[in-house]
Design a protein around this motif. Structure first.
Motif, short mmCIF file in Angstrom:
data_model
loop_
_atom_site.label_atom_id
_atom_site.label_comp_id
_atom_site.label_asym_id
_atom_site.label_seq_id
_atom_site.Cartn_x
_atom_site.Cartn_y
_atom_site.Cartn_z
N LEU A 42 -5.64 -0.83 -8.11
CA LEU A 42 -4.41 -1.52 -8.64
C LEU A 42 -3.98 -2.63 -7.55
CD1 LEU A 42 -2.72 1.72 -9.83
CD2 LEU A 42 -3.70 -0.01 -11.10
N ALA A 43 -4.80 -2.70 -6.58
CA ALA A 43 -4.66 -3.48 -5.28
C ALA A 43 -3.30 -3.17 -4.73
CB ALA A 43 -4.72 -4.91 -5.87
N SER A 44 -2.93 -1.98 -4.42
CA SER A 44 -1.56 -1.29 -3.94
C SER A 44 -1.57 -1.68 -2.49
CB SER A 44 -1.41 0.09 -4.41
OG SER A 44 -0.22 0.47 -3.73
N ARG A 45 -0.49 -2.25 -1.77
CA ARG A 45 -0.46 -2.34 -0.30
C ARG A 45 0.74 -1.24 0.02
NH1 ARG A 45 -4.85 -4.36 1.76
NH2 ARG A 45 -5.59 -5.07 -0.06
N CYS A 46 1.01 -0.45 -1.04
CA CYS A 46 2.00 0.47 -0.59
C CYS A 46 1.50 1.93 -1.10
CB CYS A 46 3.37 0.18 -1.32
SG CYS A 46 4.99 1.03 -0.91
N VAL A 47 1.07 2.61 -0.05
CA VAL A 47 0.47 4.02 -0.57
C VAL A 47 1.26 5.04 0.31
CG1 VAL A 47 -1.60 5.26 -0.64
CG2 VAL A 47 -1.75 2.93 -1.01
N GLY A 48 1.66 6.03 -0.18
CA GLY A 48 2.38 7.07 0.49
C GLY A 48 2.14 8.53 0.04
N LEU A 49 2.07 9.37 1.15
CA LEU A 49 1.88 10.85 0.62
C LEU A 49 2.98 11.75 1.08
CD1 LEU A 49 -1.07 9.29 0.99
CD2 LEU A 49 -1.97 11.73 0.47
N ALA A 50 3.88 12.35 0.34
CA ALA A 50 4.98 12.84 0.61
C ALA A 50 4.44 14.45 0.77
CB ALA A 50 5.98 13.04 -0.31
N THR A 51 4.69 15.23 2.11
CA THR A 51 4.09 16.58 2.33
C THR A 51 5.25 17.27 2.68
OG1 THR A 51 3.79 15.97 4.69
CG2 THR A 51 1.88 15.34 3.23
N ASP A 52 4.73 18.60 3.05
CA ASP A 52 5.88 19.49 3.73
C ASP A 52 5.94 19.60 5.35
OD1 ASP A 52 3.53 20.68 4.25
OD2 ASP A 52 3.98 22.68 3.48
N VAL A 53 5.21 18.62 5.70
CA VAL A 53 5.44 18.29 7.14
C VAL A 53 5.61 16.75 7.51
CG1 VAL A 53 3.68 20.10 7.84
CG2 VAL A 53 2.85 17.98 7.22
N PRO A 54 6.13 16.48 8.73
CA PRO A 54 6.68 15.22 8.99
C PRO A 54 5.61 14.14 9.25
CG PRO A 54 7.49 16.66 10.85
CD PRO A 54 6.95 17.66 9.64
N GLY A 55 4.28 14.81 9.21
CA GLY A 55 3.35 13.52 9.30
C GLY A 55 2.26 14.63 9.90
N GLY A 82 9.06 7.96 9.98
CA GLY A 82 8.73 8.64 11.23
C GLY A 82 7.66 9.53 10.96
N GLY A 83 6.71 9.04 10.15
CA GLY A 83 5.33 9.82 9.83
C GLY A 83 4.17 9.23 10.43
N THR A 84 3.09 9.41 9.83
CA THR A 84 1.84 8.82 10.18
C THR A 84 1.19 7.65 9.39
OG1 THR A 84 1.22 11.01 11.03
CG2 THR A 84 -0.57 9.51 10.78
N ILE A 85 0.65 6.75 9.82
CA ILE A 85 0.17 5.64 9.13
C ILE A 85 -1.35 5.56 9.44
CG2 ILE A 85 -0.03 3.14 8.91
CD1 ILE A 85 2.83 2.69 9.85
N ILE A 86 -2.00 5.76 8.47
CA ILE A 86 -3.55 5.68 8.50
C ILE A 86 -3.97 4.24 8.07
CG2 ILE A 86 -5.97 6.88 7.67
CD1 ILE A 86 -3.86 9.08 8.25
N THR A 87 -4.75 3.80 9.28
CA THR A 87 -5.01 2.31 9.14
C THR A 87 -6.21 2.09 9.66
OG1 THR A 87 -4.09 0.31 10.07
CG2 THR A 87 -3.94 2.31 11.45
N ILE A 146 1.72 8.90 5.75
CA ILE A 146 1.92 10.50 5.32
C ILE A 146 3.16 10.84 5.87
CG2 ILE A 146 1.22 12.86 5.88
CD1 ILE A 146 -1.61 11.72 6.15
N PHE A 147 4.24 11.36 5.20
CA PHE A 147 5.72 11.81 5.78
C PHE A 147 6.06 12.80 5.19
CE2 PHE A 147 5.36 8.40 2.53
CZ PHE A 147 6.04 8.98 1.50
N HIS A 148 7.36 13.26 5.69
CA HIS A 148 8.06 14.53 4.79
C HIS A 148 8.60 14.01 3.82
CE1 HIS A 148 10.94 17.66 4.29
NE2 HIS A 148 9.95 18.34 4.85
N VAL A 149 8.54 14.98 2.77
CA VAL A 149 9.11 14.43 1.34
C VAL A 149 10.77 14.15 1.51
CG1 VAL A 149 9.66 16.76 0.75
CG2 VAL A 149 9.39 15.48 -1.05
N SER A 150 11.30 14.45 2.54
CA SER A 150 12.93 14.04 2.51
C SER A 150 12.90 12.43 2.94
CB SER A 150 13.56 15.04 3.48
OG SER A 150 12.79 14.65 4.88
N ILE A 169 -6.88 13.17 5.36
CA ILE A 169 -7.20 12.05 6.55
C ILE A 169 -8.75 11.44 6.06
CG2 ILE A 169 -7.72 11.45 8.90
CD1 ILE A 169 -5.47 13.70 9.53
N ALA A 170 -9.67 12.14 5.90
CA ALA A 170 -10.81 11.61 5.62
C ALA A 170 -10.95 10.87 4.52
CB ALA A 170 -11.91 12.90 5.10
#
Ligand code: IP8
Length: 254
Positions: A163-176, A244-249, A228-232, A213-214
């Motif tokens: 979908l050629a998305s440039r906005c990809v997020g994963l909401a988790t139960d940890v802050p990153g 405030g989470g992690t960017i995989i780049t 990757i960031f906290h669901v809140s 991550i892989a």
């Protein structure tokens, strides 16, 4: 084409992973209400299985391939995660989001655990009309193994690329992504080798944070960053104010 947001809700965010298909309806309501006020972007949602699918996949050894004896595990695993999908869609619809559930088992084929065919053109069409497709990690048929588990993370990478998305997020139960209790702000292929992240403490057949991550590094290889960031922090991810989470780049430090 409208810019598409691909957002994954981790299984541990929407279920209690220590139980058997223990859906966190209160959390689902909160997330649905958050997404209902963010109606602008075209949105594709993916969710993990948590305690609705991982226990079944493990019990029937789905990832080891079909042997004859474990064939009923395809139904059991798919049914468990489909029930979670129905709960996610219901919560979204109750909040006013035009959500529709989509099951990867129906439209995907894998080979040795990796998707080799996955129809996404109808998903793109849906987003053009304000429909929010809701997919999930699933058991899918596999040309080598008979069947395998395709994680929500693998779906996220496929969808984002298609979908050629440039906005990809994963909401988790940890802050990153955490190392020694602190969030690692950026991860690329050179940094990942030095990280000591640890495994998932629960019944997770798809590799926990390391598997995530892989998967996301393959997306980074294609030039697409993911977060990757906290669901809140979903609202902050969507409006770009910093989660405030992690960017995989694919890029190192700026
Ligand atoms: O929770 C796993 O998806 P994930 C899907 O995203 C099943 O790893 C059915 C176990």
């Amino acid at each position: 084409m409208t810019e598409t947001v691909v957002l994954k809700l981790g299984g541990s965010v929407i279920t209690d992973k220590s139980g058997e298909c223990a859906i966190d309806h209160a959390r689902l309501r909160e997330v649905a209400e958050e997404l209902a006020v963010q109606r602008d972007p075209a949105l594709v949602l993916v969710h993990g299985a948590g305690s609705c699918g991982h226990p079944e996949a493990r019990r029937y050894r789905i990832n080891d391939g079909l042997t004859g004896e474990n064939v009923p595990g395809v139904y059991e695993t798919h049914t468990a995660v489909s029930s979670l999908n129905a709960a996610v869609v219901d919560a979204l619809r109750d909040a006013g989001v035009e959500a529709i559930g989509i099951h990867p088992l129906d439209l995907a084929l894998a080979e040795d655990g990796r998707l080799v065919s996955f129809e996404t053109r109808h998903i793109a069409e849906m987003t053009e009309h304000g429909i929010v497709p809701v997919l999930h990690g699933d058991v899918v048929m596999d040309r080598l193994r008979g069947s395998c588990i395709v994680s929500g993370d693998q779906l996220v990478t496929r969808l984002a690329a298609a979908l050629a998305s440039r906005c990809v997020g994963l909401a988790t139960d940890v802050p990153g992504v955490l190392q020694n209790g602190s969030v690692v702000p950026r991860i690329d292929r050179s940094i990942v080798k030095t990280l000591d992240i640890g495994g998932s403490g629960n019944t997770d057949v798809t590799g926990g944070m390391q598997g995530k991550i892989a998967e996301l590094l393959t997306l980074a290889d294609a030039g697409i960053d993911s977060h990757i960031f906290h669901v809140s922090k979903i609202g902050r991810f969507l409006d770009g104010t910093g989660h405030g989470g992690t960017i995989i780049t694919e890029r190192g430090m700026p």
